[in-house]
Design a protein around this motif. Structure first.
Motif, PDB file in Angstrom:
ATOM      1  N   LEU A 278      -5.619  -1.715   1.610  1.00 45.99           N
ATOM      2  CA  LEU A 278      -4.293  -2.334   1.604  1.00 45.99           C
ATOM      3  C   LEU A 278      -3.701  -2.370   3.003  1.00 45.99           C
ATOM      4  O   LEU A 278      -3.942  -1.466   3.816  1.00 45.99           O
ATOM      5  CB  LEU A 278      -3.350  -1.562   0.672  1.00 45.99           C
ATOM      6  CG  LEU A 278      -3.649  -1.618  -0.834  1.00 45.99           C
ATOM      7  CD1 LEU A 278      -2.601  -0.820  -1.600  1.00 45.99           C
ATOM      8  CD2 LEU A 278      -3.691  -3.049  -1.334  1.00 45.99           C
ATOM      9  N   PRO A 279      -2.891  -3.388   3.308  1.00 48.50           N
ATOM     10  CA  PRO A 279      -2.170  -3.387   4.584  1.00 48.50           C
ATOM     11  C   PRO A 279      -1.172  -2.236   4.630  1.00 48.50           C
ATOM     12  O   PRO A 279      -0.693  -1.772   3.588  1.00 48.50           O
ATOM     13  CB  PRO A 279      -1.460  -4.749   4.596  1.00 48.50           C
ATOM     14  CG  PRO A 279      -1.419  -5.185   3.169  1.00 48.50           C
ATOM     15  CD  PRO A 279      -2.614  -4.601   2.513  1.00 48.50           C
ATOM     16  N   GLN A 280      -0.865  -1.778   5.806  1.00 47.97           N
ATOM     17  CA  GLN A 280      -0.047  -0.572   5.969  1.00 47.97           C
ATOM     18  C   GLN A 280       1.277  -0.600   5.209  1.00 47.97           C
ATOM     19  O   GLN A 280       1.670   0.428   4.634  1.00 47.97           O
ATOM     20  CB  GLN A 280       0.198  -0.343   7.463  1.00 47.97           C
ATOM     21  CG  GLN A 280       0.918   0.968   7.773  1.00 47.97           C
ATOM     22  CD  GLN A 280       1.018   1.208   9.267  1.00 47.97           C
ATOM     23  OE1 GLN A 280       0.032   1.099   9.983  1.00 47.97           O
ATOM     24  NE2 GLN A 280       2.214   1.520   9.733  1.00 47.97           N
ATOM     25  N   PRO A 281       2.018  -1.721   5.172  1.00 46.62           N
ATOM     26  CA  PRO A 281       3.294  -1.702   4.446  1.00 46.62           C
ATOM     27  C   PRO A 281       3.157  -1.371   2.952  1.00 46.62           C
ATOM     28  O   PRO A 281       4.128  -0.965   2.313  1.00 46.62           O
ATOM     29  CB  PRO A 281       3.830  -3.129   4.638  1.00 46.62           C
ATOM     30  CG  PRO A 281       3.186  -3.606   5.893  1.00 46.62           C
ATOM     31  CD  PRO A 281       1.827  -3.006   5.885  1.00 46.62           C
ATOM     32  N   TRP A 282       1.943  -1.546   2.396  1.00 50.46           N
ATOM     33  CA  TRP A 282       1.741  -1.294   0.978  1.00 50.46           C
ATOM     34  C   TRP A 282       1.195   0.095   0.687  1.00 50.46           C
ATOM     35  O   TRP A 282       0.988   0.444  -0.464  1.00 50.46           O
ATOM     36  CB  TRP A 282       0.799  -2.364   0.394  1.00 50.46           C
ATOM     37  CG  TRP A 282       1.456  -3.697   0.271  1.00 50.46           C
ATOM     38  CD1 TRP A 282       1.381  -4.739   1.119  1.00 50.46           C
ATOM     39  CD2 TRP A 282       2.346  -4.107  -0.783  1.00 50.46           C
ATOM     40  NE1 TRP A 282       2.149  -5.795   0.691  1.00 50.46           N
ATOM     41  CE2 TRP A 282       2.755  -5.426  -0.490  1.00 50.46           C
ATOM     42  CE3 TRP A 282       2.835  -3.493  -1.936  1.00 50.46           C
ATOM     43  CZ2 TRP A 282       3.629  -6.137  -1.312  1.00 50.46           C
ATOM     44  CZ3 TRP A 282       3.697  -4.200  -2.751  1.00 50.46           C
ATOM     45  CH2 TRP A 282       4.073  -5.504  -2.429  1.00 50.46           C
ATOM     46  N   TRP A 283       0.925   0.874   1.719  1.00 50.70           N
ATOM     47  CA  TRP A 283       0.391   2.216   1.492  1.00 50.70           C
ATOM     48  C   TRP A 283       1.343   3.076   0.651  1.00 50.70           C
ATOM     49  O   TRP A 283       0.932   3.690  -0.322  1.00 50.70           O
ATOM     50  CB  TRP A 283       0.132   2.912   2.840  1.00 50.70           C
ATOM     51  CG  TRP A 283      -1.065   2.392   3.564  1.00 50.70           C
ATOM     52  CD1 TRP A 283      -1.951   1.444   3.116  1.00 50.70           C
ATOM     53  CD2 TRP A 283      -1.506   2.779   4.858  1.00 50.70           C
ATOM     54  NE1 TRP A 283      -2.924   1.223   4.059  1.00 50.70           N
ATOM     55  CE2 TRP A 283      -2.684   2.020   5.147  1.00 50.70           C
ATOM     56  CE3 TRP A 283      -1.048   3.671   5.812  1.00 50.70           C
ATOM     57  CZ2 TRP A 283      -3.375   2.160   6.350  1.00 50.70           C
ATOM     58  CZ3 TRP A 283      -1.731   3.815   7.006  1.00 50.70           C
ATOM     59  CH2 TRP A 283      -2.888   3.067   7.269  1.00 50.70           C
ATOM     60  N   LEU A 284       2.593   3.101   1.073  1.00 49.49           N
ATOM     61  CA  LEU A 284       3.548   3.972   0.398  1.00 49.49           C
ATOM     62  C   LEU A 284       3.751   3.589  -1.070  1.00 49.49           C
ATOM     63  O   LEU A 284       3.702   4.463  -1.951  1.00 49.49           O
ATOM     64  CB  LEU A 284       4.878   3.977   1.159  1.00 49.49           C
ATOM     65  CG  LEU A 284       5.933   4.978   0.671  1.00 49.49           C
ATOM     66  CD1 LEU A 284       5.379   6.394   0.636  1.00 49.49           C
ATOM     67  CD2 LEU A 284       7.170   4.914   1.572  1.00 49.49           C
ATOM     68  N   PRO A 285       3.978   2.298  -1.410  1.00 48.63           N
ATOM     69  CA  PRO A 285       4.099   1.959  -2.836  1.00 48.63           C
ATOM     70  C   PRO A 285       2.861   2.303  -3.651  1.00 48.63           C
ATOM     71  O   PRO A 285       2.957   2.782  -4.788  1.00 48.63           O
ATOM     72  CB  PRO A 285       4.353   0.443  -2.816  1.00 48.63           C
ATOM     73  CG  PRO A 285       4.938   0.169  -1.480  1.00 48.63           C
ATOM     74  CD  PRO A 285       4.285   1.135  -0.558  1.00 48.63           C
ATOM     75  N   ALA A 286       1.667   2.068  -3.079  1.00 51.12           N
ATOM     76  CA  ALA A 286       0.435   2.368  -3.818  1.00 51.12           C
ATOM     77  C   ALA A 286       0.262   3.867  -4.021  1.00 51.12           C
ATOM     78  O   ALA A 286      -0.120   4.318  -5.107  1.00 51.12           O
ATOM     79  CB  ALA A 286      -0.778   1.799  -3.077  1.00 51.12           C
ATOM     80  N   LEU A 287       0.562   4.647  -2.990  1.00 47.68           N
ATOM     81  CA  LEU A 287       0.502   6.111  -3.128  1.00 47.68           C
ATOM     82  C   LEU A 287       1.545   6.599  -4.124  1.00 47.68           C
ATOM     83  O   LEU A 287       1.326   7.594  -4.830  1.00 47.68           O
ATOM     84  CB  LEU A 287       0.711   6.774  -1.766  1.00 47.68           C
ATOM     85  CG  LEU A 287      -0.428   6.593  -0.751  1.00 47.68           C
ATOM     86  CD1 LEU A 287      -0.018   7.194   0.600  1.00 47.68           C
ATOM     87  CD2 LEU A 287      -1.712   7.244  -1.254  1.00 47.68           C
TER      88      LEU A 287
ATOM     89  N   GLY B  16       4.386   7.924  13.058  1.00 50.40           N
ATOM     90  CA  GLY B  16       3.187   7.222  12.638  1.00 50.40           C
ATOM     91  C   GLY B  16       3.450   6.426  11.378  1.00 50.40           C
ATOM     92  O   GLY B  16       4.609   6.267  10.951  1.00 50.40           O
ATOM     93  N   PRO B  17       2.397   5.949  10.735  1.00 51.83           N
ATOM     94  CA  PRO B  17       2.572   5.106   9.537  1.00 51.83           C
ATOM     95  C   PRO B  17       3.177   5.850   8.344  1.00 51.83           C
ATOM     96  O   PRO B  17       3.650   5.204   7.415  1.00 51.83           O
ATOM     97  CB  PRO B  17       1.143   4.639   9.222  1.00 51.83           C
ATOM     98  CG  PRO B  17       0.249   5.624   9.898  1.00 51.83           C
ATOM     99  CD  PRO B  17       0.974   6.075  11.113  1.00 51.83           C
TER     100      PRO B  17
END
Length: 535
Positions: free
Chosen positions: A133-142, A513-514
């Motif tokens: 996933l692109p970085q902006p979607w990491w947090l919602p997916a986690l 960081g991200p």
């Protein structure tokens, strides 16, 4: 089509790959919870004794931790498609077969195989998310990954009741025949068909993986059976705990001496990670107030079945989690994960403190505020732990870090369960003893209460009213002992949350960081300076 040779990275359908591992995480959560809550019904249908049921429970869970720490390495080496597609079909087949089996040894073997497969399905989730996933979607997916833990635990209570009462107890297993093939289908279309990494195989730390997995599995067996077999009184418990700890020590020695360790302890040897892992252990102990104390009180004292208590967990925990998880994501984008983590732990502490006012007369409506506080705690705490962990881990060492995350996920949860179960048993025995000292034959208060009970039962049990009154009084005393023990359990949950809050207060800010909040344009410079000073 965007194909890359490294496992788990972007393929022609990366969203399908992420969907596969997320479905797998929900499958593991539901399957584990349904078995735990429905074990009493399963023992009846399989005609199992109490001891056989206890060993079946261990067989259905311990093998998960045997394989889970190595799964991320397996995904990188063999590819996500290989570790999910065929195993998902085998899992579905086992789920179909189990309800028709009546031989205990065969049941044990099938549950061990089922648990090994469940151990494959969840650990690779985080790595696949980060690589697809692109970085902006990491947090919602986690956040979805974190959400499934509390959601499946609470929604599973109602689901057990629905299956047993409406569809049949077999669906406690057969639901896996639906979810597992869907997961395999998503993995087939989402993950690339890539060659096995021969280089990783030749450099594999087989000794480390075998030592850690087998050591954790033995410790898990000891913890799971410890309360039932009375710990030091059992040779089996002492042997499994001692043997498991010896293998874990051997694992750390192995990782320190070999040239290319699989999961070097140096990966987690930082102030923040040590504090965070200790915090996670205390959080998992405190969260047992939701997964153990609440349903067990309603079962043992209030005498409710899963379908009767299910609406409480669905309406006041599972459903609010949808909104609370979104709020948690928004907060983590704007403020430090430590603050969100502290908010979640505070909610658990408040819920536990409210639980210490418990009485025998409490019914479902009295638990509504408590359950809602637990929902807040779940939504804010687990996702914050994941985010802050990866904010403090070198991403090039993610495979090693993932091994320790799986150890925490399964090992700390079982440690908390074993500790709290033993605490409840001991406190119930103590309270029963002290309450019994105040219920003496011939005591005026006892005689008066027995007379009231006898008058109550006399119209329906003319010849047995005296025996019924004695039985009713004994039941009341026993329920009071259990109630006092659960109050002590809530106190333990409260202090675990307070201890975790103290550890959070000692953590330092993560490097930008991200996984750290994005400062607003107006305050970005000040926020960055504060982060640098705190580091």
């Amino acid at each position: 089509m965007d194909r890359v040779t490294a496992s788990g990275r972007r393929s022609h359908h990366p969203l399908c790959a992420v969907g596969a591992v997320l479905i797998g995480s929900f499958l593991v959560g539901f399957q584990t919870r349904l078995f735990s809550i429905g074990l009493a019904d399963l023992k009846g249908h399989f005609s199992l004794s109490f001891d056989e049921g206890a060993w079946l429970s261990t067989a259905a869970n311990a093998p998960q931790i045997l394989i889970a720490p190595a799964v991320v390495w397996l995904a990188v080496t063999f590819g996500v498609r290989r570790i999910l597609c065929l195993p998902s079909l085998i899992f579905a087949l086992i789920c179909i077969i189990i309800p028709f089996v009546r031989d205990f040894e065969t049941l044990l073997v099938l549950h061990v195989l089922q648990a090994l497969l469940l151990g494959l399905f969840i650990p690779a989730t985080i790595i696949v998310i980060l690589r697809n996933l692109p970085q902006p979607w990491w947090l919602p997916a986690l956040a979805i990954y974190a959400f499934r833990s509390a959601f499946t635990s609470n929604f599973g209570v109602s689901l057990v009741g629905s299956y047993v009462q409406n569809l049949g107890w077999e669906w406690l297993y057969w639901q896996g025949t639906i979810l597992a093939p869907i997961m395999g289908l998503f993995a087939y279309f989402g993950a690339p068909d890539e060659p096995v990494s021969r280089d990783a195989l030749t450099r594999a730390d087989w000794g480390g993986m075998i030592l850690l997995g087998s050591g954790l599995a033995l410790v898990y067996v000891g913890l799971d059976q410890g309360n039932r077999l009375d710990w030091s009184s059992s040779g089996i418990v002492m042997a499994t705990l001692a043997g498991g700890l010896a293998l874990i020590v051997a694992f750390f020695i192995n990782e320190s001496v070999i040239a290319e360790p699989w999961a070097s302890a140096r990966v987690i040897m930082s102030r923040n990670l040590i504090l965070l892992f200790a915090t996670t252990t205390l959080f998992l102990l405190s969260s047992q107030s939701n997964s153990l104390l609440l349903p067990n009180f309603l079962t043992v004292v209030a005498a409710l079945r899963p379908e009767q208590m299910g609406p409480l967990f669905v309406n006041y925990v599972a459903i609010p989690l949808f909104v609370l998880t979104i709020i948690a994501v928004l907060l983590l984008r704007r403020i430090d994960a430590r603050i969100v983590l502290a908010m979640g732990l505070t909610a658990f502490a408040c819920a536990a403190l409210l639980g210490t006012t418990l009485t025998q007369q409490w019914r479902l409506v009295d638990f509504e505020v408590l359950a809602l506080l637990q929902a807040i705690g779940h939504a804010f705490t687990f996702i914050s732990i994941i985010v802050f962990t990866f904010a403090n881990v070198d991403r090039t060492k993610a495979v090693a870090a993932a091994a320790y995350i799986q150890v925490l996920r399964l090992g700390s949860a079982e440690l908390g369960l074993a500790l709290l179960s033993t605490w409840l048993r001991i406190r119930e025995q103590i309270h029963s003893h002290y309450l019994g000292q105040h219920v003496a034959s011939g005591d005026p208060a006892v005689v008066k209460r027995l007379a009231q009970l006898k008058a109550h039962f006399a119209p329906d049990f003319t010849g047995a009213a005296a025996k019924r009154s004695l039985s009713a009084l004994a039941t009341t005393i026993q329920k009071e002992a259990y109630t006092l023990a659960y109050i002590d359990g809530f106190w333990l949950s409260f202090w675990a949350a307070i201890g975790a809050l103290l550890l959070v207060a000692m953590m330092k800010a993560a490097q930008p960081g991200p996984f750290t909040p994005t400062p607003s344009p107006r305050h970005g410079g000040d926020a960055a300076n504060r982060n640098r000073r705190a580091s």
